[in-house]
Design a protein around this motif. Structure first.
Motif, mmCIF file in Angstrom:
data_model
loop_
_atom_site.group_PDB
_atom_site.id
_atom_site.type_symbol
_atom_site.label_atom_id
_atom_site.label_comp_id
_atom_site.label_asym_id
_atom_site.label_seq_id
_atom_site.Cartn_x
_atom_site.Cartn_y
_atom_site.Cartn_z
ATOM 1 N N VAL A 1 0.838 -1.212 0.000
ATOM 2 C CA VAL A 1 0.000 0.000 0.000
ATOM 3 C C VAL A 1 0.868 1.255 0.000
ATOM 4 N N LEU A 2 1.891 1.277 0.849
ATOM 5 C CA LEU A 2 2.748 2.466 0.961
ATOM 6 C C LEU A 2 3.564 2.707 -0.302
ATOM 7 N N ALA A 3 3.747 1.678 -1.111
ATOM 8 C CA ALA A 3 4.516 1.826 -2.354
ATOM 9 C C ALA A 3 3.669 2.330 -3.521
ATOM 10 N N GLN A 4 2.337 2.415 -3.324
ATOM 11 C CA GLN A 4 1.445 2.841 -4.407
ATOM 12 C C GLN A 4 1.199 4.348 -4.378
ATOM 13 N N LYS A 5 0.699 4.855 -5.477
ATOM 14 C CA LYS A 5 0.325 6.271 -5.528
ATOM 15 C C LYS A 5 -0.853 6.529 -4.613
ATOM 16 N N GLU A 6 -0.952 7.758 -4.132
ATOM 17 C CA GLU A 6 -2.049 8.106 -3.227
ATOM 18 C C GLU A 6 -3.397 7.948 -3.925
ATOM 19 N N GLY B 1 -12.853 9.018 -5.481
ATOM 20 C CA GLY B 1 -13.533 7.988 -6.272
ATOM 21 C C GLY B 1 -12.777 6.686 -6.379
ATOM 22 N N ASP B 2 -11.510 6.682 -5.910
ATOM 23 C CA ASP B 2 -10.723 5.444 -5.947
ATOM 24 C C ASP B 2 -11.177 4.491 -4.850
ATOM 25 N N GLY B 3 -11.088 3.198 -5.134
ATOM 26 C CA GLY B 3 -11.349 2.176 -4.130
ATOM 27 C C GLY B 3 -10.069 1.800 -3.415
ATOM 28 N N PRO B 4 -10.103 0.745 -2.579
ATOM 29 C CA PRO B 4 -8.942 0.355 -1.776
ATOM 30 C C PRO B 4 -7.839 -0.282 -2.611
ATOM 31 N N ILE B 5 -6.638 -0.314 -2.037
ATOM 32 C CA ILE B 5 -5.490 -0.976 -2.666
ATOM 33 C C ILE B 5 -5.378 -2.417 -2.184
ATOM 34 N N MET B 6 -5.585 -2.617 -0.893
ATOM 35 C CA MET B 6 -5.545 -3.962 -0.312
ATOM 36 C C MET B 6 -6.953 -4.357 0.146
ATOM 37 N N VAL B 7 -7.395 -5.548 -0.262
ATOM 38 C CA VAL B 7 -8.692 -6.076 0.156
ATOM 39 C C VAL B 7 -8.475 -7.448 0.785
ATOM 40 N N ILE B 8 -9.000 -7.621 1.989
ATOM 41 C CA ILE B 8 -8.896 -8.886 2.710
ATOM 42 C C ILE B 8 -10.305 -9.432 2.908
ATOM 43 N N LEU B 9 -10.577 -10.602 2.349
ATOM 44 C CA LEU B 9 -11.887 -11.235 2.484
ATOM 45 C C LEU B 9 -11.828 -12.317 3.565
ATOM 46 N N ARG C 1 -1.680 10.948 3.555
ATOM 47 C CA ARG C 1 -0.906 9.705 3.466
ATOM 48 C C ARG C 1 -1.187 8.763 4.638
ATOM 49 N N ALA C 2 -1.986 9.166 5.610
ATOM 50 C CA ALA C 2 -2.301 8.311 6.756
ATOM 51 C C ALA C 2 -2.941 7.010 6.277
ATOM 52 N N LEU C 3 -2.620 5.920 6.944
ATOM 53 C CA LEU C 3 -3.177 4.621 6.587
ATOM 54 C C LEU C 3 -4.583 4.486 7.177
ATOM 55 N N LYS C 4 -5.550 4.307 6.303
ATOM 56 C CA LYS C 4 -6.945 4.210 6.740
ATOM 57 C C LYS C 4 -7.502 2.828 6.415
ATOM 58 N N GLN D 1 -7.229 2.857 2.263
ATOM 59 C CA GLN D 1 -6.372 2.042 1.396
ATOM 60 C C GLN D 1 -6.601 0.548 1.631
ATOM 61 N N VAL D 2 -7.159 0.218 2.801
ATOM 62 C CA VAL D 2 -7.363 -1.181 3.184
ATOM 63 C C VAL D 2 -8.832 -1.415 3.503
ATOM 64 N N ILE D 3 -9.407 -2.454 2.907
ATOM 65 C CA ILE D 3 -10.758 -2.881 3.279
ATOM 66 C C ILE D 3 -10.691 -4.341 3.714
ATOM 67 N N ILE D 4 -11.216 -4.597 4.900
ATOM 68 C CA ILE D 4 -11.343 -5.960 5.430
ATOM 69 C C ILE D 4 -12.843 -6.251 5.454
ATOM 70 N N ALA D 5 -13.269 -7.335 4.815
ATOM 71 C CA ALA D 5 -14.710 -7.509 4.620
ATOM 72 C C ALA D 5 -15.127 -8.962 4.501
ATOM 73 N N THR D 6 -16.383 -9.207 4.831
ATOM 74 C CA THR D 6 -17.005 -10.478 4.481
ATOM 75 C C THR D 6 -17.501 -10.345 3.037
ATOM 76 N N PRO D 7 -17.525 -11.427 2.273
ATOM 77 C CA PRO D 7 -17.854 -11.327 0.847
ATOM 78 C C PRO D 7 -19.236 -10.718 0.561
ATOM 79 N N GLY D 8 -20.236 -11.104 1.353
ATOM 80 C CA GLY D 8 -21.584 -10.613 1.099
ATOM 81 C C GLY D 8 -21.712 -9.112 1.228
ATOM 82 N N ARG D 9 -21.148 -8.549 2.297
ATOM 83 C CA ARG D 9 -21.257 -7.100 2.514
ATOM 84 C C ARG D 9 -20.441 -6.335 1.483
ATOM 85 N N LEU D 10 -19.243 -6.809 1.129
ATOM 86 C CA LEU D 10 -18.438 -6.099 0.135
ATOM 87 C C LEU D 10 -19.134 -6.104 -1.219
#
Length: 452
Positions: A91-96, A100-108, A136-139, A161-170
């Motif tokens: 995440v920190l290596a990617q552009k800000e 309208g942008d979605g997350p960079i890292m997604v954990i299901l 630049r704060a990690l959210k 930048q990070v979304i942690i989610a169950t598949p149904g809600r995401l």
């Protein structure tokens, strides 16, 4: 034998690459052997971590090199940080993110409890990060059902930048246009075998179809049957090599630090035997967290009520509890205020409670994988644990896989279990006792008709 082979042998690490002859990154042995920034290294010290776990030692060099990976490890193995910390580096290596942008890292994850736990682990490291600017704060956003949508929508619109989610809600949020997967380049499927069991594969397929094909994908599972293998291969890269890291046995295996024992009883004797067992096991309730697993929601409530009547402080958790109530119950159990938690399998996967001393299977599960995940709630983080299972005549279908699990864990196999296995099949065929009774009954009825 090379140094890296010695490390793998010592930690029981097996590593494979899908491309024949491709080198496997060397495992590390210390935190400072991997290129994590100061805020992560400092957090290791703050949390009093001494050295990486086996899965972390091999997974970090692979994942930090940008490879897809399938991780197979027992519960409590440290796999959360195995995928989380390289993800934060990604995440920190990617552009800000832009508007309208979605997350960079997604954990299901399969359950809201596991999503909340991963969110807590992620917060520990994100809060330690000192950004060079406000943007630049990690959210992080944590999305799961059973919670008010308004709060989670607000989190999504804060550009996490990070979304942690169950598949149904995401999937619900994606279809509603609340977030998107356009920027997602680091995808994690945690407890993937459980998500498969729960029927989430169609939702996962819809979600991943919206993610760029050149993403980095990490797939974690505690079991490796054919269905899980097929699922894994459908999500990792087909164009680039992927790695498989297995800790311990590649067969269905239980945590070797859990001492497994069995009581062979009748269904009607269960509650009396449970109270007797607790009297013997629990001398100091404040330091004896015990998980009792039942097969139905109704049964958990009945058993909890009977335990309270017997003077044991107990609470129950299952799918019909409101989210606020479930979180309160888990906190009561974690803190030790209520030492006994009666649960359905909703608590068997991903539940991370320290110092669970005993797991009691009041009802045996239908499948061996569920048994392994249940008893995996104890014996975590290198500690010893204990499981006691009430085994009735209705559980004979588990005899053969249980014997394999006990043998793999190098534990004594009860003679009664072997005898039940032998009785469950007959020499003229492989029919179970129940199936044989049905066949005998049909044959008797047929014979009666012939006599008439």
């Amino acid at each position: 034998m090379t140094n890296e082979d010695e490390i793998r042998n010592k930690e029981d690490i097996k590593a494979f690459c899908s491309r024949k002859g491709a080198p496997i990154p060397k495992p590390i042995t210390q935190f400072n052997h991997i290129n994590f920034p100061h805020f992560i290294q400092n957090q290791f010290k703050e949390m009093n971590f001494k050295e990486p776990t086996a899965i972390q030692k091999q997974a970090w060099p692979i994942v930090m090199s940008g490879n897809d990976m399938i991780g197979l490890a027992e519960t409590g193995s440290g796999k959360t940080l195995a995928f989380l910390l390289p993800g934060l580096m990604h995440v920190l290596a990617q552009k800000e993110l832009k508007k309208g942008d979605g997350p960079i890292m997604v954990i299901l994850t399969p359950t809201r409890e596991l999503a909340i736990q991963i969110h807590g682990a992620c917060e520990n490291f994100c809060n330690a990060f000192v950004p060079d600017s406000k943007d630049r704060a990690l959210k992080i956003a944590c999305l799961y059902g059973g919670e008010v949508r308004k709060t989670q929508i607000k989190e999504c619109r804060s550009k996490p930048q990070v979304i942690i989610a169950t598949p149904g809600r995401l999937l619900d949020f994606l279809q509603a246009g609340i977030t998107n997967m356009k920027r997602c380049s680091y995808l994690v499927l945690d407890e993937a075998d459980r998500m498969l069991d729960m029927g989430f594969n169609p939702q996962i397929s819809q979600i991943t179809s919206q993610v760029t094909p050149d993403r980095q994908t990490l797939f974690f599972s505690a079991t490796w049957n054919r269905s899980v293998q097929s699922m894994a291969m459908s999500y990792v890269s087909k164009a680039e090599p992927h790695f498989i890291v297995n800790i311990g046995s590649i067969e269905t295996s239980a945590n070797h630090r859990v001492k497994q024992s069995f009581l062979f009883i009748q269904e009607s004797d269960k509650i009396a035997r449970l109270t007797d067992l607790l009297d013997k096991l629990i001398k100091n309730p404040e330091d004896c967290r015990t998980l009792v697993f039942c097969k139905t929601k109704k049964r958990t409530d009945v058993v909890t009520e009977r335990l309270r009547e017997a003077g044991w402080p107990s609470l129950s958790i299952h799918g019909e509890r409101k989210q606020e109530e479930r979180e309160w119950v888990l906190e009561e159990f974690r803190s030790g205020k209520t030492p006994i938690l009666v649960a359905t399998d909703v608590a068997a996967r991903g539940l991370d409670v320290e110092n669970v001393k005993y797991v009691i299977n009041y009802d045996m599960p239908h499948e061996i994988d569920s048994y392994i995940h249940r008893i995996g709630r104890t014996g975590r983080a290198g500690k010893e644990g204990n499981s006691v299972s009430f085994f009735t005549p209705e559980d004979v279908q588990l005899c053969t896989p249980l014997i394999k699990v006990l043998e793999e864990a190098e534990q004594d196999v009860p003679d009664k279990l072997v005898k039940l296995r032998d009785l469950s099949t007959k020499s003229h065929g492989d029919l179970s006792i129940k199936e044989q009774r049905q066949k005998d009954k049909i044959e008797m009825l047929t014979e009666k008709k012939k006599r008439k």
